[in-house]
Scaffold this active site. Structure first.
Site, PDB file in Angstrom:
ATOM      1  N   GLY A 509       0.823  -1.203   0.000  1.00 50.94           N
ATOM      2  CA  GLY A 509       0.000   0.000   0.000  1.00 50.94           C
ATOM      3  C   GLY A 509       0.846   1.238   0.000  1.00 50.94           C
ATOM      4  O   GLY A 509       2.054   1.217   0.228  1.00 50.94           O
ATOM      5  N   LYS A 510       0.168   2.319  -0.274  1.00 46.62           N
ATOM      6  CA  LYS A 510       0.837   3.598  -0.338  1.00 46.62           C
ATOM      7  C   LYS A 510      -0.120   4.558   0.329  1.00 46.62           C
ATOM      8  O   LYS A 510      -1.229   4.756  -0.138  1.00 46.62           O
ATOM      9  CB  LYS A 510       1.002   3.946  -1.815  1.00 46.62           C
ATOM     10  N   GLY A 511       0.262   5.069   1.461  1.00 48.47           N
ATOM     11  CA  GLY A 511      -0.646   5.986   2.142  1.00 48.47           C
ATOM     12  C   GLY A 511      -0.035   7.359   2.213  1.00 48.47           C
ATOM     13  O   GLY A 511       1.091   7.575   1.762  1.00 48.47           O
ATOM     14  N   GLY A 512      -0.769   8.273   2.764  1.00 48.98           N
ATOM     15  CA  GLY A 512      -0.273   9.628   2.876  1.00 48.98           C
ATOM     16  C   GLY A 512       0.961   9.718   3.761  1.00 48.98           C
ATOM     17  O   GLY A 512       1.768  10.625   3.602  1.00 48.98           O
ATOM     18  N   GLY A 514       3.283   7.349   3.998  1.00 45.01           N
ATOM     19  CA  GLY A 514       4.424   6.639   3.448  1.00 45.01           C
ATOM     20  C   GLY A 514       4.026   5.277   2.922  1.00 45.01           C
ATOM     21  O   GLY A 514       2.862   4.864   3.022  1.00 45.01           O
ATOM     22  N   LYS A 530       5.532   0.215   7.865  1.00 38.39           N
ATOM     23  CA  LYS A 530       5.205   1.506   7.264  1.00 38.39           C
ATOM     24  C   LYS A 530       6.408   2.434   7.366  1.00 38.39           C
ATOM     25  O   LYS A 530       6.869   2.746   8.460  1.00 38.39           O
ATOM     26  CB  LYS A 530       3.999   2.094   8.000  1.00 38.39           C
ATOM     27  N   ASP A 640      -7.886  11.723  10.262  1.00 41.21           N
ATOM     28  CA  ASP A 640      -7.924  11.203   8.896  1.00 41.21           C
ATOM     29  C   ASP A 640      -8.738   9.912   8.850  1.00 41.21           C
ATOM     30  O   ASP A 640      -8.256   8.888   8.372  1.00 41.21           O
ATOM     31  CB  ASP A 640      -6.496  10.977   8.395  1.00 41.21           C
TER      32      ASP A 640
END
Ligand SMILES: *[C@@H]1O[C@H](CO)[C@@H](O)[C@H](O)[C@H]1NC(C)=O
Ligand SMILES: *[C@@H]1O[C@H](CO)[C@@H](O)[C@H](O)[C@H]1NC(C)=O
Ligand SMILES: *[C@@H]1O[C@H](CO)[C@@H](O)[C@H](O)[C@H]1NC(C)=O
Ligand SMILES: *[C@@H]1O[C@H](CO)[C@@H](O)[C@H](O)[C@H]1NC(C)=O
Ligand SMILES: *[C@@H]1O[C@H](CO)[C@@H](O)[C@H](O)[C@H]1NC(C)=O
Ligand SMILES: *[C@@H]1O[C@H](CO)[C@@H](O)[C@H](O)[C@H]1NC(C)=O
Ligand SMILES: *[C@@H]1O[C@H](CO)[C@@H](O)[C@H](O)[C@H]1NC(C)=O
Ligand SMILES: *[C@@H]1O[C@H](CO)[C@@H](O)[C@H](O)[C@H]1NC(C)=O
Ligand SMILES: *[C@@H]1O[C@H](CO)[C@@H](O)[C@H](O)[C@H]1NC(C)=O
Ligand SMILES: *[C@@H]1O[C@H](CO)[C@@H](O)[C@H](O)[C@H]1NC(C)=O
Ligand SMILES: *[C@@H]1O[C@H](CO)[C@@H](O)[C@H](O)[C@H]1NC(C)=O
Ligand SMILES: *[C@@H]1O[C@H](CO)[C@@H](O)[C@H](O)[C@H]1NC(C)=O
Length: 813
Positions: A509-512, A514, A530, A640
């Site tokens: 995954g790619k989150g805000g 990182g 992460k 968030d």
């Protein structure tokens, strides 16, 4: 600005917490009892010399530091009892309600004197008694010898090298060297020696090195605790604050701060053991500790036991176990005994296996078993010590107490069964995604029957659970008990992380914050790793924040297992949650989701979540956010909340991720990040203004998610399709459909609309929709608190008719 807001902390009234002691030397009591106030202002003076000796209680004088912050003198505790102390001087209440930072451990009467005679400092209680002044060194005879109180609170006798800082009592002041000294709580039961907090001088229950930062050296002027590795903790970083470290009669080490600008009270800015019951010695053998609101605890005997003497903290068996072969077990839910002779997890296949191993051992007084699937099994051998009850931490843990088989009492610690059954771990298999072309009536009938069965059992369990559990939970909530356990997260080296993730080869995954990679630790635990970007602050601050995150224990929060802070890297190691995030289940139309680069599972059809699971997800998420907001010492805003941050575990048990990370953000990033990131549509209207962001912002985001759970539509996609019409605001549109047009079915997820049965699902869906409407009110003050939201969803409070959510608030000024 944002950092401060995110770190609001509750005030804790005083360091003089009620205390519980098996044997408190009575004479220390006077230090705690309210001190009768003097009517006359005492005279002040700046040094005690041979010339102005002797100093007696009756002389009504106080020795003042130049800056008027500290005073020393005879403090009266009862009509004819005094102590010689140093305290924070307060002109308005010079001799009462004082906070004592140092004192001579001897009780004095009105005949006592402090004098300098032939270069010696002598404190005597009556004319012919010995010198009571602590550890006075050989005096160098000096006619100029004098006793002064420095601005930093140190009482110094210049006739020798004597300083009160070298012989601390229960308090340490800024710049006072902790190293080499020990502070002891007033009741004498707890000590801190710069590395370990100990009970009864032997039994360590908290250590600094557990957190891998060496030892405490001192508190500096700007509010940092310095450790061997540098700064290890920061209080409010402001030179203007007064601060002190104190070891309380409850065994907790706390940093207090008093900032004139901020508040008019001393506040606790840090404490070693947020959960007081984990302090050894809070209760005696066989007894179980229950916290009562953060500042004190009480002790309860388990079933089959009684107090040794009334008011005692020890318990004993009512029926002694004569024949170890003739015994049975009583289950105590959420109870953990931490002081048996060997606390090794022996690991077991299942409960009966663990039980058999206890029965095999004649020294075994019971065992602890964890229902979380790890097979954790700990035999309690020889003695039962330091038991505590904590549904917040021991979420799936029960103690099985061995008793004689003639024992008839039922357990007095209940609640786990129902939680296990209602909250999550019941195994559920989901119907596969409906295939439009061959949806037969038979399928529908089967599905409906399944739903009915599930619902009926669900409701039955739910009520059974509510009846018993609410009592405990409410108790826990009012008592603030579902709290943070102590103990820091594990620190990993970069090479360990690389080995675990096979060189960061499996991105998931790619989150805000990182990129996220899947990995496996050497102990075979599967983890999500992460790698954070743009993290502010030094190692110490990072560690402090990570420790706080790791202390958040809740069934519905992703567990943080460790971290890595090496070579500028900031990496968090979380438990791996297998089923991915909620958005993948809710939004399946294949439409692009706000340009997010997270569609690594394109093509894979996820099963459709049924109404009961959706409801459970909603309740679980609400409880977890409520926990973050209301039950943690340093409450945390998530900032968030969106379906991407709600992960689904094995049984579709929801787990919130990314909580606490907002704090790690660089300040400059905070505001812009939350605006630009994929949170569009979930942000409360107040984000658009610059005013305060409160927990109610999370409530708004949760409301949006709730509506999406019901409708299966992304709120901003809705906006897209209706942009021309006045119905472009999703919550407003949904409100009109449900409350004006009375067409609930219009907002239900099309994929399982056919499974919606008015009779069975109306209550669940109605609760979800109404709660969402309340959460989505434009004005933060109209939204309920998250705790209330959880109750609304659970159905334990009545939900009033909501008002239509609007976004007019935006245009207000
Ligand atoms: C100390 O005493 C002096 C003279 O008596 C007085 O002017 C001063 O205000 C006193 N200071 C305090 C803090 O009471
Ligand atoms: C001094 O006492 C007053 C009145 O009790 C209180 O409001 C104030 O906060 C105290 N100041 C300090 C430094 O404790
Ligand atoms: C000191 O205390 C005793 C009683 O303990 C009392 O009789 C005496 O008068 C007191 N002396 C002074 C100077 O207050
Ligand atoms: C104290 O000691 C002196 C001489 O050592 C003696 O004369 C006096 O009576 C004693 N006083 C008391 C109160 O014991
Ligand atoms: C406290 O202040 C005095 C006088 O300024 C100074 O000599 C002493 O070193 C200080 N103590 C500490 C521990 O900083
Ligand atoms: C604190 O005490 C230790 C050992 O007693 C000593 O080595 C160190 O220099 C002291 N530090 C300060 C700042 O006084
Ligand atoms: C503090 O006490 C613990 C436990 O007794 C001991 O292991 C540790 O070395 C002590 N630390 C210091 C600085 O004396
Ligand atoms: C304290 O320790 C002593 C021996 O070290 C032991 O005999 C005593 O029972 C302990 N007290 C408590 C309350 O645990
Ligand atoms: C505290 O108040 C003083 C004066 O009231 C002000 O000058 C100072 O900037 C304030 N400090 C902070 C950190 O707000
Ligand atoms: C504790 O129990 C484990 C497992 O039974 C055993 O391997 C270990 O040696 C024991 N440790 C002590 C100190 O008795
Ligand atoms: C528990 O595990 C043991 C040992 O593997 C096995 O013999 C037993 O059948 C298991 N019991 C249950 C209820 O699964
Ligand atoms: C129970 O206590 C032990 C020993 O302190 C601790 O390792 C464990 O994490 C606690 N909680 C559970 C659920 O076992």
């Amino acid at each position: 600005m944002p950092r401060r807001l995110l770190q609001c902390r509750p005030t804790e009234q005083t360091q003089m917490s009620p205390f519980f002691s098996l044997s408190i030397p009575l004479f220390f009591l006077f230090l705690l009892s309210p001190i009768p106030s003097y009517s006359a202002q005492p005279q002040n003076f700046s040094s005690l010399t041979a010339a102005n000796s002797p100093w007696t209680p009756a002389s009504n004088r106080v020795l003042l530091s130049n800056n008027n912050v500290f005073a020393a003198g005879f403090l009266q505790s009862s009509p004819n009892l005094y102590s010689f102390s140093v305290w924070y001087y307060n002109k308005s209440t010079p001799l009462s309600r004082t906070i004592v930072v140092w004192s001579v451990k001897a009780q004095l009467d009105n005949s006592s004197t402090l004098s300098i005679t032939s270069g010696q400092l002598v404190l005597s209680n009556g004319p012919n008694t010995s010198n009571l002044w602590p550890s006075i060194e050989t005096a160098r005879p000096a006619s100029s010898a004098k006793l002064v109180l420095h601005d930093n609170g140190s009482l110094v006798f210049s006739g020798s090298d004597w300083e009160s800082f070298k012989v601390p009592t229960d308090t340490l002041l800024p710049n006072q060297n902790i190293s080499g000294t020990t502070i002891t709580s007033l009741n004498g039961r707890f000590t801190f020696n710069s590395t370990d907090l100990r009970f009864n001088n032997t039994d360590s229950y908290w250590t600094v090195s557990e957190t891998e930062t060496g030892r405490f050296l001192m508190l500096d002027d700007s509010g940092f605790i310095l450790g061997e590795d540098g700064r290890i903790f920061s209080a409010d970083v402001d030179e203007k604050c007064l601060r002190r470290i104190n070891i309380g009669n409850d065994g907790n080490l706390r940093v207090y701060s008093y900032c004139q600008n901020d508040s008019t009270e001393w506040t606790v800015v840090w404490q070693s053991n947020p959960e007081l019951c984990k302090i050894h010695g809070s209760c005696g053998p066989n007894s179980i500790c229950i916290g009562d609101g953060g500042s004190s605890t009480y002790c309860v005997c388990p079933s089959g036991f009684r107090n040794t003497t009334p008011d005692s903290y020890n318990c004993e068996r009512k029926i002694p176990m004569k024949n170890m072969k003739n015994t049975k077990f009583i289950r105590l839910d959420y109870v953990n005994f931490t002081g048996g002779s060997n606390q090794t997890n022996i690991g077991s296949k299942n409960l009966s296996d663990c039980q058999a191993r206890c029965l095999d051992n004649d020294n075994c007084l019971g065992f602890m078993y964890n229902y979380d699937g790890t097979g954790r099994c700990i035999l309690q051998l020889e003695r039962l010590l330091y038991g505590y009850w904590s549904p917040g931490e021991n979420t799936a843990n029960a103690m099985f107490l061995r008793v004689d088989s003639s024992e008839t009492e039922e357990t007095n610690f209940k609640g786990l069964t129902s939680v296990l059954e209602t909250t999550c771990p019941v195994n559920i298999s989901l119907p596969s995604p409906p295939d439009e072309s061959n949806t037969t009536t038979r399928n529908i009938a089967i599905i409906c029957t399944l739903f009915a069965a599930e619902l009926i059992s669900g409701v039955a369990f739910f009520w059974a659970f509510l009846k018993k559990y609410i009592k405990y939970r409410n108790m826990a909530q009012t008592l603030g008990l579902e709290l943070l356990p102590a103990g820091g997260p594990k620190r990993f080296t970069l090479s360990e992380v690389k080995a675990a993730t096979n060189g960061f080869s499996d991105p998931i995954g790619k989150g805000g914050f990182g990129d996220v990679y899947k990995g496996e630790l050497s102990d075979k635990r599967v983890v999500a790793v992460k790698c954070l970007k743009n993290v502010a602050g030094g190692d110490g601050e990072f560690w402090a924040e990570v420790t706080i995150i790791a202390r958040m224990h809740h069934l519905n929060l992703v567990r943080l297992w460790g971290f890595c802070a090496e070579k500028g890297q900031r990496i968090l190691i979380y438990e791996y949650v297998p089923n991915g995030s909620l958005d993948k289940y809710l939004f399946r139309s294949g439409r692009p989701t706000d340009g997010k680069a997270m569609d690594e599972v394109v093509g894979e059809m996820k099963p459709v979540l049924d109404w009961n699971i959706r409801y459970r997800i909603a309740v679980g998420v609400a409880r977890a956010i409520a926990y973050l907001h209301e039950e943690c010492l340093e409450w945390v805003l998530h900032c968030d909340i969106k379906p991407e941050n709600i992960l689904l575990g094995d049984d579709f048990c929801p787990k919130i991720s990314d909580f606490g990370l907002a704090k790690l953000r660089k300040k400059e990033d905070m505001v812009s990040m939350s605006r630009i990131r994929g949170t569009r549509g979930y942000m409360a209207p107040e984000w658009a203004k610059t005013d305060q962001i409160t927990p109610k912002a999370d409530v708004y985001s949760f409301g949006m998610v709730l509506l999406e759970i019901v409708s299966g539509i992304r709120n901003f996609e809705m906006q897209g399709s209706f942009i021309e019409s006045e119905n472009w605001y999703f919550p407003g549109w949904a409100f009109d459909k449900v409350f004006k047009e009375m067409k609930v079915e219009d907002i239900l997820d099309r994929q399982i609309k056919h499974a919606y049965d008015d009779r069975m699902h109306f209550k669940l869906v109605d609760r979800m929709v109404k709660t969402a409407m309340w959460c989505l009110q434009d004005r933060p003050e109209l939204r309920p608190s998250m705790g209330k939201v959880a109750k609304m969803l659970e159905g334990t409070v009545e939900i009033m008719e909501p008002k239509k959510p609007t976004i007019f608030y935006l245009g207000d000024d």
